[in-house]
Structures are given as structure tokens and as C-alpha cells.
Design an enzyme around this catalytic site. Structure first.
Site, PDB file in Angstrom:
ATOM      1  N   SER A 175       9.575 -24.578  41.874  1.00 11.03           N
ATOM      2  CA  SER A 175       9.450 -24.507  43.189  1.00 11.03           C
ATOM      3  C   SER A 175       8.755 -23.116  43.275  1.00 11.03           C
ATOM      4  CB  SER A 175      10.875 -23.298  44.258  1.00 11.03           C
ATOM      5  OG  SER A 175      11.730 -21.895  43.147  1.00 11.03           O
ATOM      6  N   ASP A 176       8.068 -22.656  44.211  1.00  8.47           N
ATOM      7  CA  ASP A 176       7.544 -21.174  44.468  1.00  8.47           C
ATOM      8  C   ASP A 176       8.764 -20.283  44.655  1.00  8.47           C
ATOM      9  OD1 ASP A 176       5.192 -19.356  44.801  1.00  8.47           O
ATOM     10  OD2 ASP A 176       4.798 -19.897  46.330  1.00  8.47           O
ATOM     11  N   TRP A 177       8.230 -18.718  44.037  1.00  9.07           N
ATOM     12  CA  TRP A 177       8.489 -18.183  44.043  1.00  9.07           C
ATOM     13  C   TRP A 177       9.908 -17.741  45.233  1.00  9.07           C
ATOM     14  CZ3 TRP A 177       6.994 -19.059  39.641  1.00  9.07           C
ATOM     15  CH2 TRP A 177       7.319 -18.243  38.596  1.00  9.07           C
TER      16      TRP A 177
END
Length: 879
Positions: free
Chosen positions: A279-281
């Protein structure tokens, strides 16, 4: 419970992801025809030959892991710490995941390379690869296991998009080739590359899910998805990329981080991706749902609002496996994919540990900066990884400089000239090149945009310093308001520096929320007015533009006093000498535009030209333009841009001769051949493990807000009881299955069906420098026009390959080759769910594709034909 409370509860970790993840957010309706259909289960990794050995090693290691060790390595340990958990008992370390795509972020003794958009403007495969090698060496030298780049999403669909500059340009082939070469260079150094952001992150505003509103939905039809936005991801998977990062936004109504069709169906099955998906942050919005949908790693591990050390995974993933919500088979594949990528890059052998901190410049500081009370220790070793990479950075910056206009051959300049320099963009930020956090200001020379895609400058070679080294008669007016100046002499030359900035939505700069929503396509700080005033005063004006993307030039472009315009893009640390080498003729400019520059913003369709504003509920960003972005749309509408995609002038001229086209792999069927069956994948026990595998060691003292994978003893026992007795059942999504499938016919290996990657035709030609004074490099761009009469509508021409010559002296010539694969000659058939080569006839004969060659998309004067295998030159451009 209302929707807003569900969002808030999920964000704060108040919901048990093992029981309630499916109820985190009811989807908003999307326009008819845009569907995120379910695709389950997550395909196992390890079925391709190129990853077989790494998966065998990974299987042997994962088999020895406890439940808590497996769940530990699938997530970060908390905000401000870009590390995963480890399995230290077995020698598997924490992995350090580090920005950015243009250099090792938030540390010292590194190189701040030119941005992706600058790199794309070189149209130089060798140079793109060399930059990738240097990046990989620096990330390895700093002990970073995972390079969070390159970026190919956004594609640059919207000229106002905030992060377009992190990618390579507004064309899928330019993006794809550049990404693949970068990945090759980085991963040859043993660093895991990350292609991002999957997919549709074409605008910054309203991209993120938050407790009160879902991220916008990028509504993309199947053909457009495959032929434009997925295209560079396929190149990246074919190159063997080790990880993929999902986007913040939704696609067709389903969040990218848990979109089973995108991750399971397209990425892992159709494209055969063998690495891990992260996932992106803070973009993960659920626990079980995201695991089932194919997410393998959650970063940084926290819930959406990272306040109290809660996680959707870690301890809750341990719970979800024990209570039967997440099949152990899915967790085993998650862990195996991560460990296999580690082995695939050789990181099990003498790979350095991280020797820097992103949170402090001090030698000793907090070991866990997110914790309220953290132990202290040495966190920075100040390792210098620069080597001589400044040479590559300068070469990229120099060869990207794009000469748009050069009336009266005013360039190159003589050092004996009289120069008046205007604009704050000519000099480094007076507060220091790194004065603004994440470069979230626009002061001085613009070397990169802002946000997470930046790095700290080790130094900054600015244009005015470089100009002063080359010429003695230089007056600098460090202002963006045209000052009172003495009456100019006829031969005075005004150098006017202007810029346009953009970045990530995490910051707002001068009213621009990441995207250029305030400045639009105008130069910042009234730069257009500065040029107009200079042009009214001086007879010789040269405009230098540092920019994240296209600008409107019409206010000042045409007056005869504006003799030259150069786009220097975003040059990184080497902004000065790279520019003066061009200005003073040490070398000829050879950059080419990685996007089109229109005469009006509305020369593009509103779905592309405009940003989406606020809406109640989910913002809907519908790709109604389909395949027609940038030059594709302009060509379709017969709209002439100010400067076309691929445009770029030189100080010399080139000719093409002895042009030939030859078949390499004969295409006899419109569809690629049948895919091979998947090879066997690692098999593990699927029995629910004992509860004690999720219990913390006796006497272990936890650090608050550091994320662990252990449960309390009673929690583990309770979850195990539920899982083994079946007393509660997780409400699996519609279409869920745990039976592995053979995969789609369009798949078969990394990047899809191997036949797609076979070269169908090769074009060979000689390129000659026909000038008599300047050496230079030529760019040969190959565009394909599809056969007439097809049932598939296609853009008039589409870039399919490019090559840059070496520097040719006057009169020197060289031979270059361009290749065109089956994929380059195919369209995505939404009914057949496969690639169709439209020019292959029913009897197996080849129809007429036209391969157009030129130095820009609007200057294609050479054509080669696939049916007759003949080529001819001197033609009128097709567009």
C-alpha cells in the site's frame, strides 16, 4: 452506525478488522459501465521460471516461520519508520523502504538526480539506464532494501496534475521503456524497485480516503486501462520489478489498495507479477478485505489516522488467521512473495543494513521516533554514496534541455556578449536549497517539485553562478517584477528565467494543493508578465523555463524580440553547468518534449484539462476521453499545438537514409498463441496454527506506538477457538473463492503472454549529421499507424519505440534500429479479453501497418509499410 462514524472508527482502529473489515465503507455509485468486478482468490506467486529458485528458497524459510513472524514481515512497524517487521530468529531482517524516485530522500551525502519528467525528455535509453544504475548504487550504499520508484502513475493525463513530474511523460511507451530501464539499473545493484502508483492517480486533490470522504474514483474503461495506464506497469513487470505500490484513489469505485480485480486479476494473474504488492503510506482502509484482494504489505502499518498505534494488520492479521477470516494460504503467499523478492535481488548475501535516519541529522537520536518514549542510539553513520554520479545527473539534465525556438540562430551565445538576467528562478533559494521541508516552496531555481518524491540537495549548481563563470558582462536582477533598467544596447541579451511548480497534496504551496489548481498553466510569480516586459524592452530575449509540465506561452511567444525558448524541466542539483553547456554551445541541445504544449488549455477535452472539485460523497473522475490524451487527442481533433509531443531543436540538422523494414517474428494469427500452464507454486500447510504462535514472549516489554504482530494471550486463545470451531464466519465478498485458477489467456509470464513481447518488425536506418559546424545527438521516434478498415478505433499515430544516437560530428553517420513487438501492433479486445493484432488477416497474411519515423510526433516524414516491406521518405507528415 452512520457512514461517517464507520470511517472515523476504522481510521482510529476502533473496529476489529477480523470481524468488521467488510463494513468499513459502503461503496458510492459510479457511472454506468465502470465496474470493479470481484476476482478471487489472490494468485500464488512462484509459477514463472525466472523466479523459481527464489521461491524455493523463500518456501524453505517461510515454512519455519511462526504465525507472528509471517504477519510481522507483511507490515510496517509504524508511522515515521519506513521499515517492515522482521523474522530475526531466522535471519530475515527488517526491510528499509525509502523514497524517492529521484534520490535517497531525507538523508545526506547522496545525489539529487533530475526528476522523471526530465529523464523522459532525454529520449535516451542508455542515459535512462545509467541513471537507474546510479540510483541503485546509492540506495544500496545507504542500506535501503526497497527503492520506492520509479513512478508511472500518474501518466500525465491532466496537465495540471501535481505529480506528473515524477513520471517520464504523457505517453505509455515513453513511460514504460523508461521505467523498465530504470528498474533494470536499480535491481542489478540488488535493490528492490517499486513501480507505482497502481493506478489512476492522475490528480492530487481528493485522492485520499479519510474518515469523512472516500478518495476519488478514477473511472476507466477496460480498453483504455490496458492500452494506456496499465501499459507501463506491464513493461515493469516484464522487467522483473520486485514490488508494486497501489494508489490512494479508487478505480471504478473500489479502493486501489483492496481492488481485487486490479491486484489479483490484472496484476498477479494477467501480468504474472511475482513480487509483492504494498500500500502507499496510510492508504490501506481495511484488514481482511485488503488481504483477500491481494495486498501483501501494509505501509507504514498504521490505520488511516496514525494516532494511537493501531493497525489493520500486524496483531489483527494474526487474529484474522487464527479466527479463520484470512486463510493461512493467503498469509503464506504474502510472506513468501516478500521473502522471494529479497532472495531474487540477492539481499541475503552481504547486503548492508540501513545507515541513516530519515527523521534526524544527528548521529544519535530516537530509535523509534513514533514512540512517546523511545530508546536512543546511533541512527546516522553519514555514509557518502555519491561516487561520481554528478556526471550522470548533469548529463541527464543537459540532454533533457529542450530547445523549442531559436530564431535568427541566437543560440549558442558568445561569452563576450552582454547579458541581463531576470527572474528569481536563475539563482538558488537564498535561504538554502533545502530550506523548505519536502521542497514545499517555490523560491529560487526550481530543481524538483514538492512532496515525498524529493531528495535533499548535497549542493546546488544554479544557473546564475554558471553563467557568471562563462561570461564577464553579466547583470542579474534577482526579482520577478521587471525592474527599472538602463536603456538597452541593441546587442544586449536578456535571459529571463521563469518556472511552474507542483507536488504532492500533503502540502499546499501558494494556493496550489499539489495540483496546479491555482496557478493553472501560467508561470508562477507573474513570470509571463516578466517575459512580456523584457520583450518590450530588449531586442534579444531568451526564455529559460524550469517546470513540472506544460505552460501556455501565447502571451509572450510571438514578438520578434523573443528569439529563443528553452525548457530545462527539473534538473536536480546540476541546474547550472548543464544549462550553460547548451547556452554557450559546448554541446547541442537534444532534449524533446515529453508532453505537448497547447495554445489554449481547452484545446484538450474538459475531462483532461480540468481538475475535479469537491463533491458530497466520492468524487467521480471519469475518463470519458478514453484513449485520447495529449497528442492523441490533438491529432484526432486536427488541433495544432504550439509545440507537439517529441518536439526539440538542435544546433545542427540530421538526415535519415538507407531505411528498411524487415520481419523478425512472423505474425500469422491475430491472437497470440496459447499461454503455457502455470508451473507448480510453493505449498504449505493450511491448518490454523496454534494460538501460542501469536503470543508475545513472556516478559517482553512493548514500546507504545511501535506495531507488533502479537496478541494478548486471551485474545489469541479466543481467536483460535473461533477458527477451529467455526462458531463465527467472516462475511466474504461476493464472488469470493479460495480455488486457484489457471489464469487468463492473455497471461502466461511476467508481463503477460510471452508472444506479446516478440519483435514482429525491425526498422533500420542511417542517421547523419548534415550540419557543418556543430556536433549533436539525434532522436529517432517511431510511431505506428494501424490498418484502415478495422472495427477498432485507434489514435492516428502512437509512439512505439525511440532511439537516441551517439553524438555525431558534422558529416558523421551511424546506424540505428527500432523494434516493434506484437503488443505494439495490437489493441485490447474487451470481449475476447486479449490482445488482437488488427493487421493480421484471416488467411494469416499481414495487412498494412505504417511505421512513421521522425524527430517529433508532428514531423513524421518517413514511412515504412508492413505489407510490402518498403519505406519511403520526403512525405507530408501524417498529422
Amino acid at each position: 452506525m452512520g457512514t461517517s462514524f464507520l470511517w472515523l472508527a476504522a481510521a482510529l482502529g476502533l473496529l476489529d478488522s477480523g470481524c468488521h473489515a467488510s463494513a468499513v465503507l459502503p461503496r458510492d455509485a459510479v457511472p454506468a459501465g465502470f465496474v470493479a468486478r470481484p476476482y478471487y482468490p489472490a494468485p500464488h506467486g512462484g509459477w514463472t521460471a525466472s523466479w523459481r529458485d527464489s521461491y524455493a528458497k523463500a518456501q524453505a524459510l517461510v515454512e519455519q516461520m511462526t504465525l507472528a513472524e509471517k504477519t510481522n514481515i507483511t507490515g510496517g512497524v509504524g508511522i515515521y519508520m519506513g521499515n517492515t517487521g522482521s523474522a530475526d530468529r531466522l535471519g530475515f531482517p527488517q526491510l528499509c523502504l525509502q523514497d524517492s524516485a529521484l534520490g535517497v530522500a531525507s538523508t545526506d551525502n547522496i545525489t539529487a538526480f533530475p526528476a522523471g519528467i526530465t529523464t523522459g525528455a532525454t529520449f535516451d535509453k542508455d542515459l535512462i539506464y545509467a541513471r537507474g544504475v546510479a540510483l541503485g548504487q546509492e540506495f544500496r550504499g545507504k542500506g535501503a532494501n526497497v527503492y520506492l520508484g520509479p513512478a508511472v502513475g500518474p501518466m500525465g493525463r491532466k496537465p495540471l496534475g501535481g505529480r506528473n513530474w515524477e513520471g517520464f511523460g504523457s505517453d505509455p511507451v515513453l513511460q514504460g521503456i523508461s521505467a523498465a530501464l530504470t528498474i533494470k539499473g536499480v535491481q542489478e545493484q540488488g535493490v528492490i524497485a517499486t513501480i507505482k502508483h497502481l493506478i489512476g492517480n492522475e490528480q492530487e486533490m481528493f485522492r485520499m480516503y479519510n474518515p469523512f470522504q472516500p478518495g476519488y474514483s478514477a473511472n476507466i474503461d477496460d480498453r483504455t486501462l490496458h492500452e494506456l495506464y496499465l501499459w507501463p506497469f506491464a513493461d515493469s513487470v516484464h522487467a522483473g520489478v520486485g514490488s508494486v505500490m497501489t494508489a490512494y484513489n479508487a478505480v471504478n469505485g473500489s479502493a486501489s489498495s483492496q481492488n481485487s480485480y486490479l491486484i489479483n486479476g490484472i496484476l498477479k494473474d494477467e501480468l504474472g507479477f511475482q513480487g509483492f504488492v504494498m500500500s502507499d503510506w496510510l492508504s490501506q482502509i481495511s484488514g481482511v478485505a485488503s488481504a483477500l484482494a491481494g495486498l501483501d504489505m501494509a505501509m507504514p502499518g498504521d490505520t488511516m489516522v496514525p494516532l494511537f498505534g493501531f493497525s489493520y494488520w500486524k496483531y489483527d492479521l494474526s487474529r484474522s488467521v487464527l479466527n479463520g477470516s484470512v486463510p493461512l494460504d493467503r498469509l503464506n503467499d504474502m510472506a513468501t512473495r516478500i521473502v522471494a523478492a529479497w532472495y531474487q535481488m540477492g539481499q541475503d548475501k552481504n547486503y548492508p543494513r540501513p545507515n541513516f535516519s530519515s527523521n534526524t541529522k544527528n548521529r544519535e537520536d530516537l530509535l523509534y521516533p513514533a514512540a512517546i518514549a523511545s530508546p536512543r542510539g546511533q541512527v546516522n553513520w553519514f555514509v557518502n554514496v555519491q561516487a561520481d554520479h554528478y556526471k550522470i545527473a548533469r548529463q541527464v539534465a543537459q540532454d533533457a534541455i529542450t530547445l523549442l525556438k531559436n530564431d535568427d540562430n541566437i543560440l549558442p551565445l558568445s561569452p563576450s556578449g552582454s547579458f541581463k538576467v531576470f527572474g528569481t528562478d536563475a539563482a538558488v533559494n537564498p535561504d538554502g536549497p533545502n530550506a523548505c521541508m519536502n521542497r514545499a516552496c517555490n523560491k529560487g531555481t526550481l530543481g524538483m517539485g514538492w512532496g515525498s518524491g524529493v531528495a535533499d540537495y548535497p549542493y546546488f549548481d544554479d544557473p546564475i553562478s554558471a553563467i557568471r563563470k562563462r561570461a564577464s558582462d553579466v547583470t542579474y536582477y534577482q526579482t520577478d517584477n521587471f525592474p527599472s533598467v538602463p536603456t538597452p544596447k541593441d546587442d544586449d541579451i536578456a535571459l529571463v528565467f521563469i518556472n511552474s511548480d507542483a507536488g504532492e497534496n500533503s502540502f499546499t504551496v501558494e494556493g496550489n494543493n499539489g495540483d496546479r489548481n491555482s496557478a493553472k498553466l501560467a508561470a508562477w510569480h507573474d513570470g509571463d508578465e516578466l517575459v512580456k516586459r523584457a520583450a518590450a524592452k530588449y531586442k534579444n530575449v531568451i526564455v529559460v523555463v524550469h517546470t513540472v509540465g506544460p505552460l501556455l506561452l501565447e502571451q509572450w511567444h510571438d514578438p520578434p524580440s523573443v528569439k529563443a525558448v528553452l525548457f530545462a524541466h527539473l534538473p536536480g542539483q546540476e541546474a547550472g553547468e548543464s544549462l550553460t553547456n547548451i547556452l554557450f554551445g559546448d554541446t547541442s541541445p537534444c532534449g524533446h518534449l515529453p508532453y505537448s504544449i497547447t495554445k489554449k488549455a481547452d484545446d484538450l477535452p474538459s475531462s483532461v484539462a480540468d481538475l475535479k472539485g469537491f463533491a458530497l460523497g466520492q468524487v467521480q473522475d471519469t475518463y470519458s476521453e478514453g484513449l485520447y490524451i495529449d497528442y492523441r487527442y490533438l491529432n484526432k481533433m486536427g488541433t495544432k499545438p504550439r509545440y507537439a509531443f517529441g518536439h526539440g531543436l538542435s544546433y545542427t540538422n540530421f538526415s535519415f537514409s538507407e531505411i528498411s523494414i524487415s520481419p523478425v517474428t512472423k505474425l500469422t494469427t491475430s491472437l497470440p498463441g496459447p499461454r503455457a500452464a502455470k508451473a507448480p507454486t510453493p505449498q504449505f500447510s493450511t491448518a490454523i496454527p496454534p494460538a501460542n504462535e501469536a503470543k508475545a514472549p513472556k516478559g517482553f516489554n512493548k514500546i507504545w506506538r511501535y506495531l507488533y504482530s502479537w496478541l494478548l494471550d486471551n485474545e489469541a486463545d479466543e481467536a483460535y477457538k473461533i477458527g477451529t470451531t467455526g462458531s463465527k464466519k467472516y462475511p466474504y465478498p461476493e464472488g469470493y473463492s479460495n480455488v486457484q485458477t489457471a489464469g487468463p489467456s492473455s497471461g502466461g509470464d511476467e508481463g503477460g503472454n510471452p508472444a506479446l513481447w516478440e519483435t514482429a518488425f525491425e526498422v533500420t536506418l542511417k542517421v547523419k549529421n548534415t550540419g557543418n559546424k556543430f556536433a549533436g545527438k539525434a532522436s529517432v521516434q517511431g510511431y505506428v499507424q494501424y490498418p484502415e478498415g478495422s472495427k477498432y478505433e485507434t489514435p492516428i499515430v502512437q509512439l512505439r519505440d525511440f532511439v537516441k544516437t551517439k553524438e555525431l560530428k558534422p558529416g558523421e553517420e551511424t546506424t540505428v534500429r527500432l523494434g516493434f513487438k506484437r503488443r505494439d501492433l495490437s489493441v485490447w479486445d474487451v470481449e475476447a479479453q486479449n490482445w488482437v493484432a488488427t493487421g493480421v488477416k484471416g488467411d494469416g497474411s499481414m495487412g498494412r501497418y505504417t511505421v512513421w519515423l521522425g524527430e517529433s510526433s508532428d514531423s513524421l516524414r518517413v514511412a515504412c509499410y508492413t505489407d510490402t516491406l518498403e519505406c519511403e521518405g520526403g512525405l507530408e507528415p501524417v498529422v
